[in-house]
Enzyme design. Structure first.
Site, PDB file in Angstrom:
ATOM      1  N   HIS A  34       0.811  -1.262   0.000  1.00 54.07           N
ATOM      2  CA  HIS A  34       0.114  -0.090  -0.011  1.00 54.07           C
ATOM      3  C   HIS A  34       0.925   1.364   0.144  1.00 54.07           C
ATOM      4  CE1 HIS A  34      -3.716   2.186   0.694  1.00 54.07           C
ATOM      5  NE2 HIS A  34      -2.981   2.874   1.739  1.00 54.07           N
ATOM      6  N   HIS A  85     -10.143   3.552  -0.882  1.00 56.99           N
ATOM      7  CA  HIS A  85     -10.357   3.214   0.561  1.00 56.99           C
ATOM      8  C   HIS A  85     -11.298   2.056   0.324  1.00 56.99           C
ATOM      9  CE1 HIS A  85      -9.833   5.173   4.566  1.00 56.99           C
ATOM     10  NE2 HIS A  85      -8.882   5.112   4.050  1.00 56.99           N
TER      11      HIS A  85
END
Length: 708
Positions: A34, A85
């Site tokens: 990430h 998200h």
């Protein structure tokens, strides 16, 4: 998730000792997929990111682009950023989506900009599944709540339903900000001795390990077991932080800034100083907290929202504290910039002492196998034209998204010149005399069939959306979503969408100035389709644009030609397979010419024809007062339902002028004439179809009807 043994060995060798528990957790998060882009960074060099309009390109919290000024307009910059998200929105759709909005807004603020517009691109499993609707409703509510409360309009976006997202929805949010050139701030620390000041919400235990959580596949029990990794947003505090940030920047009190997102304080502060080639000394005890007995690791890695880390000259610290107090925000002087390592202490003990650049940039890249998808066979369905029309026009994918955008306050800020529901939104940047057009989205049906050509089509479609409103593309950011890259077929698809998107953006002369990568979007249901969301901005003089609805008095033309049916909504609804229609040549010239035609006084309406094909484009143009009678030649299914990107329907009072403009650029076909009937009449392959406005509206209201 814990630190990989091979990474631990590298770190131990580099440090000359075993890492402390806090260091291990910090490396685990900042070396995660990430944060470090270990599987994707080797591919991102494919993107062209430079141009005379680019002020700040990839690598900062958001990109900064120079707008062309029109008339007596001033030199004005806009920021552009996008983030995902995804995992949090599966575990907690409301808070997951809401904090996605908060995060991208703070990325905008950290560049010294004021946020002026949002765009959301949302992807869910089949609409007829109860769990998909639960996620859909929760995500939209979260985006609506947060965006409305902070006063930033959501003006554009997309929604797609596809079985590949059943176990892992995607929530991608883009933000545009506005700033004067002399207000520009970056995330690069400047000077040893400057203070590091934390402003905003108090730190709690929410969002712990969020970066590492986003870097692993979702488990079947994720909705319960991973809830602590999801942040909880407070939009009212964010609104105060937006206004406080505006004052801090306006008064010149900020040397550099970074918002606290992935990996929390540890991520923001270490990346800030690493980017400047410096170090820091952070005293974790000084951080203002909202929960008792927090330990060093929790303070360091919690991803509590609505927090900013500022580099501040020592002489300005009290002024910063005064601004924070004025807006009822917490403020902690947590340490200072140094010329040495990144050091964190807690209760007098050193818990982190590592080189900042090694922490931020030292993660090794992955070398992964890639396998391309098989070529689809041609297997067309046996379906009648009327049944096909109703199936496609009534699909949730092509249906009206009014149920979504009517929940957003898209007019707050009084800049929205063209509202949601059109091909692109237009935001009035009056400072530059410029209309800023915004389009965002991807199409999983396309990239599932042909990742490379599908991604090229995504770029062309977004550019065509802008051109249909008379805007010339200026820049773009991408959110590259994929499944587990350790699977060769998944990484093959991901590699292809990167190459396809980069190739077409270069052809269109649209620099990709930033973005986000989200991998490991796998669940028990399997990997998501390769999904290259693109948010593209364009500009035009003024703020007016031709509508996407018939005026009822001109000739109806089709620019561009049909192709195979691969990736179409028709095949998704009724079955079958086919090759994907590759983008036609001279895509850049087509976009430029369409923008010019859209700005002509003789142009009455323009509408992009892509999702659902020509059938959906024509149906969407019908109103209660205007319709059209058209005659279509060629194979009926391909003519009506092919989704070759780059096509547009034009209603004009000067058809010869449109043909002349596109001569040598794109084919132009006369379909018929618009009228005041409020109905669409189609003749194709000897068959006549007529659908009035009420019937079309009924077909297209499936989302609103089912969720009422």
């Amino acid at each position: 998730m814990s630190l990989d043994p091979s990474d631990r060995d590298l770190i131990t060798e580099a440090l000359g000792r075993e890492p402390t528990p806090a260091e291990s957790a910090l490396f685990e998060n900042l070396w995660s997929e990430h944060c470090a882009y270990r599987s994707s960074r080797p591919l991102l060099g494919n993107f062209e990111s430079e141009g005379p309009q680019v002020v700040v390109g990839p690598g900062d919290d958001a990109a900064v682009v120079r707008l062309p000024a029109h008339g007596d307009g001033e030199e004005t910059y806009v920021t552009l950023g996008i983030e995902s998200h995804n995992h949090p929105s599966y575990v907690d759709p409301f808070d997951g989506a809401a904090t996605g909005v908060g995060g991208i807004v703070r990325d905008t603020m950290s560049m010294g900009a004021y946020p002026i517009a949002l765009a959301d691109s949302l992807y869910f499993g089949d609409f007829d599944r109860e769990h998909s609707r639960y996620l859909f409703e929760g995500v939209v509510e979260g985006i609506s709540h947060y965006g409305n409360c902070i006063g930033v309009p959501t003006v554009s976006g997309s929604v797609a339903f596809h079985p590949g997202y059943e176990g892992n929805p995607l929530v991608n949010v883009a933000c545009v900000g506005l700033l004067d050139p002399d207000r520009l701030v970056t995330a690069e620390a400047r000077e040893p001795g400057n203070a590091l000041v934390l402003v905003g919400n108090a730190t709690g235990r929410d969002g712990l390990g969020g970066a590492s959580f986003a870097s692993e596949d979702l488990a079947e029990d994720a909705e319960t077991e991973d809830r602590p990794a999801v942040q909880v947003g407070d939009p009212y505090t964010e609104k105060l932080l937006i206004e406080a940030n505006e004052v801090l920047v306006e008064e010149g009190l900020v040397e550099s800034a970074r918002d606290l997102g992935a990996a929390g304080l540890g991520g923001a502060s270490s990346e800030l100083v690493a980017k400047g080639g410096l170090g820091a000394h952070v005293e974790l005890d000084r951080v203002h907290q909202r929960e008792p007995n927090m330990n060093a690791l929790e303070i360091l890695l919690a991803e509590s929202q609505e927090r900013m880390c500022y580099e501040v000259r020592p002489a300005d610290v009290e002024a910063v504290r005064g601004v924070a107090e004025r807006f009822d925000l917490g403020c902690s002087v947590i340490g200072e910039v140094t010329g040495g390592n990144y050091v964190c202490t807690f209760e007098g003990e050193t818990v982190v002492d590592v080189p900042a650049d090694y922490l931020a940039e030292g993660a090794p890249m992955n070398d992964l196998d890639a396998v391309g998808p098989p070529e689809p066979e041609r297997d067309l369905p046996d379906v009648g034209i009327a049944a096909a029309f109703e199936a496609v026009v009534g699909s949730p994918n092509t249906a009206s998204k009014r149920w979504v955008y009517r929940q957003y306050d898209h007019e707050v800020g009084v800049r929205t010149a063209l509202r949601p529901g059109d091909d692109a939104a237009i935001v009035a940047v009056r400072e530059a005399g410029t209309g800023l057009a915004l389009s965002a989205g991807a199409e999983p049906n396309w990239t599932s069939v042909d990742p490379y050509e599908g991604a090229r089509a995504v770029a062309v479609e977004n550019a065509t959306n802008l051109a249909a409103k008379g805007a010339t593309p200026l820049a773009a950011v991408d959110c590259l979503n994929g499944g587990n890259p350790e699977k060769p077929d998944v990484y093959g698809g991901f590699t292809a969408v990167v190459e396809g998107l980069a190739d077409m953006c270069a052809t269109l002369s649209v620099p990709v100035v930033g973005g986000n990568v989200s991998l490991y979007n796998d669940s028990a249901a399997g990997p998501v389709p390769p999904t290259p969301t693109l948010a593209m901005i364009g500009t035009k003089a003024g703020y007016d644009a031709p509508p996407a609805a018939f005026a009822g008095e001109g000739t109806v033309l089709l620019v561009g030609s049909e192709g195979p049916l691969g990736g179409s909504e028709l095949l998704a609804r009724v079955g079958g397979s086919d090759a994907f229609p590759a983008v036609e040549e001279a895509a850049d010239a087509r976009v430029e010419t369409l923008a010019s035609v859209a700005n002509s006084d003789s142009t009455l309406a323009v509408h992009d024809a892509s999702h659902g094909g020509l059938a959906v484009a024509l149906a969407e143009m019908v109103t209660g007062d205007a319709g059209a009678s058209v005659s279509i030649e060629g194979a009926p299914l391909e003519s009506l339902f092919s989704e070759r990107a780059g096509r547009a329907v034009v209603e004009t009072s000067d058809p010869d002028g449109v043909r002349e403009a596109f001569e040598g650029v794109a084919p132009v076909e006369t379909l018929g004439h618009a009228d005041g009937s409020g109905a669409l009449s189609v003749e194709v392959a000897g068959e006549s179809l007529t659908f009035d406005h009420e019937r079309i509206r009924e077909l297209r209201s499936v989302i609103e009807r089912e969720l009422a």
